[in-house]
Design an enzyme around this catalytic site. Structure first.
Site, mmCIF file in Angstrom:
data_model
loop_
_atom_site.group_PDB
_atom_site.id
_atom_site.type_symbol
_atom_site.label_atom_id
_atom_site.label_comp_id
_atom_site.label_asym_id
_atom_site.label_seq_id
_atom_site.Cartn_x
_atom_site.Cartn_y
_atom_site.Cartn_z
ATOM 1 C CE LYS A 79 -4.201 -1.863 2.101
ATOM 2 N NZ LYS A 79 -5.124 -1.752 3.252
ATOM 3 C CE LYS B 44 -5.427 -8.153 -1.720
ATOM 4 N NZ LYS B 44 -5.354 -7.906 -0.325
ATOM 5 C CE LYS C 35 -13.994 -4.756 0.830
ATOM 6 N NZ LYS C 35 -12.786 -4.730 1.710
HETATM 7 P P1 TYM Z 1 -10.765 -6.679 3.626
HETATM 8 O O1 TYM Z 1 -11.844 -5.677 3.840
HETATM 9 O O2 TYM Z 1 -9.740 -6.399 2.606
HETATM 10 O O3 TYM Z 1 -11.402 -8.076 3.249
HETATM 11 C C1 TYM Z 1 -12.403 -8.724 4.031
HETATM 12 C C2 TYM Z 1 -12.128 -10.223 4.057
HETATM 13 O O4 TYM Z 1 -12.130 -10.760 2.728
HETATM 14 C C3 TYM Z 1 -10.915 -11.465 2.497
HETATM 15 N N1 TYM Z 1 -10.510 -11.264 1.092
HETATM 16 C C4 TYM Z 1 -10.322 -12.247 0.214
HETATM 17 N N2 TYM Z 1 -10.426 -13.586 0.328
HETATM 18 C C5 TYM Z 1 -10.168 -14.327 -0.782
HETATM 19 N N3 TYM Z 1 -9.801 -13.787 -1.967
HETATM 20 C C6 TYM Z 1 -9.667 -12.456 -2.130
HETATM 21 N N4 TYM Z 1 -9.303 -11.933 -3.307
HETATM 22 C C7 TYM Z 1 -9.939 -11.621 -1.001
HETATM 23 N N5 TYM Z 1 -9.914 -10.279 -0.809
HETATM 24 C C8 TYM Z 1 -10.265 -10.080 0.475
HETATM 25 C C9 TYM Z 1 -9.903 -10.818 3.424
HETATM 26 O O5 TYM Z 1 -8.813 -11.678 3.691
HETATM 27 C C10 TYM Z 1 -10.744 -10.554 4.651
HETATM 28 O O6 TYM Z 1 -10.837 -11.700 5.460
HETATM 29 N N6 TYM Z 1 -7.546 -5.889 7.419
HETATM 30 C C11 TYM Z 1 -8.798 -6.547 7.058
HETATM 31 C C12 TYM Z 1 -9.992 -6.097 7.884
HETATM 32 C C13 TYM Z 1 -9.827 -6.263 9.368
HETATM 33 C C14 TYM Z 1 -9.849 -7.486 10.084
HETATM 34 C C15 TYM Z 1 -9.703 -7.108 11.453
HETATM 35 C C16 TYM Z 1 -9.973 -8.813 9.714
HETATM 36 C C17 TYM Z 1 -9.676 -5.264 10.277
HETATM 37 N N7 TYM Z 1 -9.600 -5.763 11.530
HETATM 38 C C18 TYM Z 1 -9.673 -8.083 12.453
HETATM 39 C C19 TYM Z 1 -9.929 -9.792 10.725
HETATM 40 C C20 TYM Z 1 -9.779 -9.413 12.082
HETATM 41 C C21 TYM Z 1 -9.126 -6.226 5.601
HETATM 42 O O7 TYM Z 1 -8.656 -5.259 5.071
HETATM 43 O O8 TYM Z 1 -10.071 -7.035 5.029
#
Ligand code: TYM
Length: 327
Positions: free
Chosen positions: A111, A192, A195
Site C-alpha cells: 500500500k 488478488k 475492492k
Molecule cells: P478486507 O476488507 O480487505 O477483506 C475482508 C475479508 O475478505 C478477504 N478477502 C479475500 N479472500 C479471498 N480472496 C480475495 N481476493 C480476497 N480479498 C479479500 C480478506 O482476507 C478478509 O478476510 N484488514 C482486514 C480487515 C480487518 C480485520 C480485522 C480482519 C480489520 N480488523 C480483524 C480480521 C480481524 C481487511 O482489510 O479485510
C-alpha cells in the site's frame, strides 16, 4: 470452545472474493460460537477516501453482510468507530510493538507503494489496530482470506508480548482459512481480487449482465502444454468448484484433462453459477434497504453488546499496565 472475530473494510464494493474467502465462513461459524463481525471504518481512512461516500459504504457493508446470512440476533455486528476502546487498545499495543516489525508487513509495503504520495502513520499502524480489534474481545479464531494471515501472526506476537510483560491476559488467535482464501482478479490472475480494482472483481451487487461480461473477458491464457494450469484457468476452476454443482465441475475437470475443454463453455457455466450465487443475496439486500431503520437497528444492538465486552477487557488491560482509572 472459541470466540470468533473478523472484520471488513467499507472501502468499495464487497466482492465474491470477500464472500468465498471470509463471509461464507462467518455465516457458518455463527452456528457454533459467539461471533463478532466489525465494519472497520477506522481502517478504511488510512488511504485517501471521500468522506461524503464513507457513510453509505458503511451502510452497504452492513446490509450486504446481513443479506449474505449474518444474523444480528446471533452475531454481534457493529462498526469499529462505535466502540472507542478499539483505538484506545491500539495505542496501548503501539507502545509494545517494534517499529521494524510494522515496516516489514507486506501489505504495508504494497500500500505504501500504491499510495506513495500519501503514506501516513495510520497505514503503518494499521495492523496494530487490527490486533486491538481481535484481542479486545479475547477472540481466538479469525476467519479471513490468505492476505490477512501475516496480520494475524502479528496479533499473536502482540498477545504473547503483552502476556509476558504484564501477565497472562490474551489468547493467541489463529487464522481460519476457507477453500476460497485467495481468489484472483479476473482481468489479472497474478493479483488478488480486490475492492480497489472493480474491473477484475465480481461485485456482490453487480447486475447479471456485468457479471457475465466480466467472466467472459477473464484471462485464460493456456500456459505451456502439459504443464500446470495457468493462473487464470486455475482461478476459474477454483471459483467453479466453490459455486457450481459437483457434476458441472467434474465435467469441466474431465474436459481439461483430455484437452477437449472450451473456455467459452467453462466461462458460461461459471457465469451461471455466480449469477445464481449473488441473486438471492441481492434480493435480500434490496428488501433490507427498502426497510427504513434496518442499519440503525442492527448497529444499535451490536454496538451496545460490543461496548459492554470491550470496556471490561480494556479496564483489565489498563489495570495490568499500571493505568488505573484516575478519579
Ligand atoms: P478486507 O476488507 O480487505 O477483506 C475482508 C475479508 O475478505 C478477504 N478477502 C479475500 N479472500 C479471498 N480472496 C480475495 N481476493 C480476497 N480479498 C479479500 C480478506 O482476507 C478478509 O478476510 N484488514 C482486514 C480487515 C480487518 C480485520 C480485522 C480482519 C480489520 N480488523 C480483524 C480480521 C480481524 C481487511 O482489510 O479485510
Amino acid at each position: 470452545t472459541h470466540t470468533v472475530f473478523s472484520g471488513i473494510q467499507p472501502s468499495g464494493g464487497i466482492h465474491v472474493g470477500n464472500l468465498l474467502g471470509a463471509l461464507r465462513n462467518w455465516v457458518s461459524l455463527q452456528d457454533q460460537y459467539p461471533c463478532y463481525f466489525c465494519i472497520v471504518d477506522y481502517h478504511a481512512i488510512t488511504v485517501p477516501y471521500d468522506p461524503r461516500e464513507l457513510p453509505q459504504r458503511v451502510r452497504d457493508a452492513v446490509l450486504v453482510n446481513v443479506a449474505a446470512g449474518l444474523d444480528p440476533n446471533r452475531s454481534v455486528i457493529f462498526v469499529q468507530s462505535q466502540v472507542p476502546q478499539h483505538t484506545e487498545l491500539a495505542w496501548l499495543f503501539n507502545c509494545i510493538t517494534p517499529l521494524g516489525q510494522l515496516q516489514r508487513m507486506t501489505q504495508f509495503k504494497d500500500k505504501a507503494r500504491q499510495h506513495a504520495e500519501a503514506v501516513n502513520a495510520g497505514l503503518l499502524n494499521y495492523p496494530v489496530l487490527q490486533a486491538a480489534d481481535i484481542l479486545l474481545y479475547k477472540a481466538d479464531l479469525v476467519p479471513v482470506g490468505e492476505d490477512q494471515v501475516q496480520h494475524i501472526e502479528l496479533t499473536r506476537d502482540i498477545a504473547r508480548r503483552f502476556n509476558s510483560l504484564f501477565g497472562p491476559t490474551f489468547p493467541e488467535p489463529e487464522a481460519y482459512l476457507a477453500k476460497g482464501a485467495r481468489i484472483m482478479a479476473l482481468d489479472d490472475p497474478t493479483r488478488k481480487m480486490s475492492k480497489s480494482e472493480p474491473r477484475g472483481a465480481i461485485g456482490m451487487l453487480d447486475p447479471p449482465e456485468v457479471i457475465r461480461e466480466k467472466v467472459r473477458s477473464a484471462v485464460t491464457d493456456p500456459g505451456p502444454a502439459g504443464a500446470e494450469m495457468s493462473p487464470g484457468v486455475l482461478n476459474l476452476f477454483t471459483l467453479l468448484e466453490l459455486t457450481a454443482p459437483a457434476d458441472v465441475v467434474a465435467h469441466f475437470r474431465a474436459a481439461y484433462s483430455d484437452g477437449t475443454i472450451r473456455y467459452v463453455e467453462l466461462k458460461q457455466a461459471l457465469a451461471d453459477a455466480l449469477v445464481e450465487l449473488v441473486t438471492p443475496i441481492q434480493e435480500r439486500y434490496r428488501e433490507l434497504s427498502a426497510r427504513p431503520g434496518t442499519v440503525e437497528e442492527v448497529l444499535a444492538a451490536g454496538g451496545e453488546r460490543a461496548r459492554k465486552v470491550a470496556s471490561q477487557v480494556l479496564a483489565e488491560v489498563r489495570d495490568r499496565m499500571g493505568l488505573p482509572v484516575w478519579a
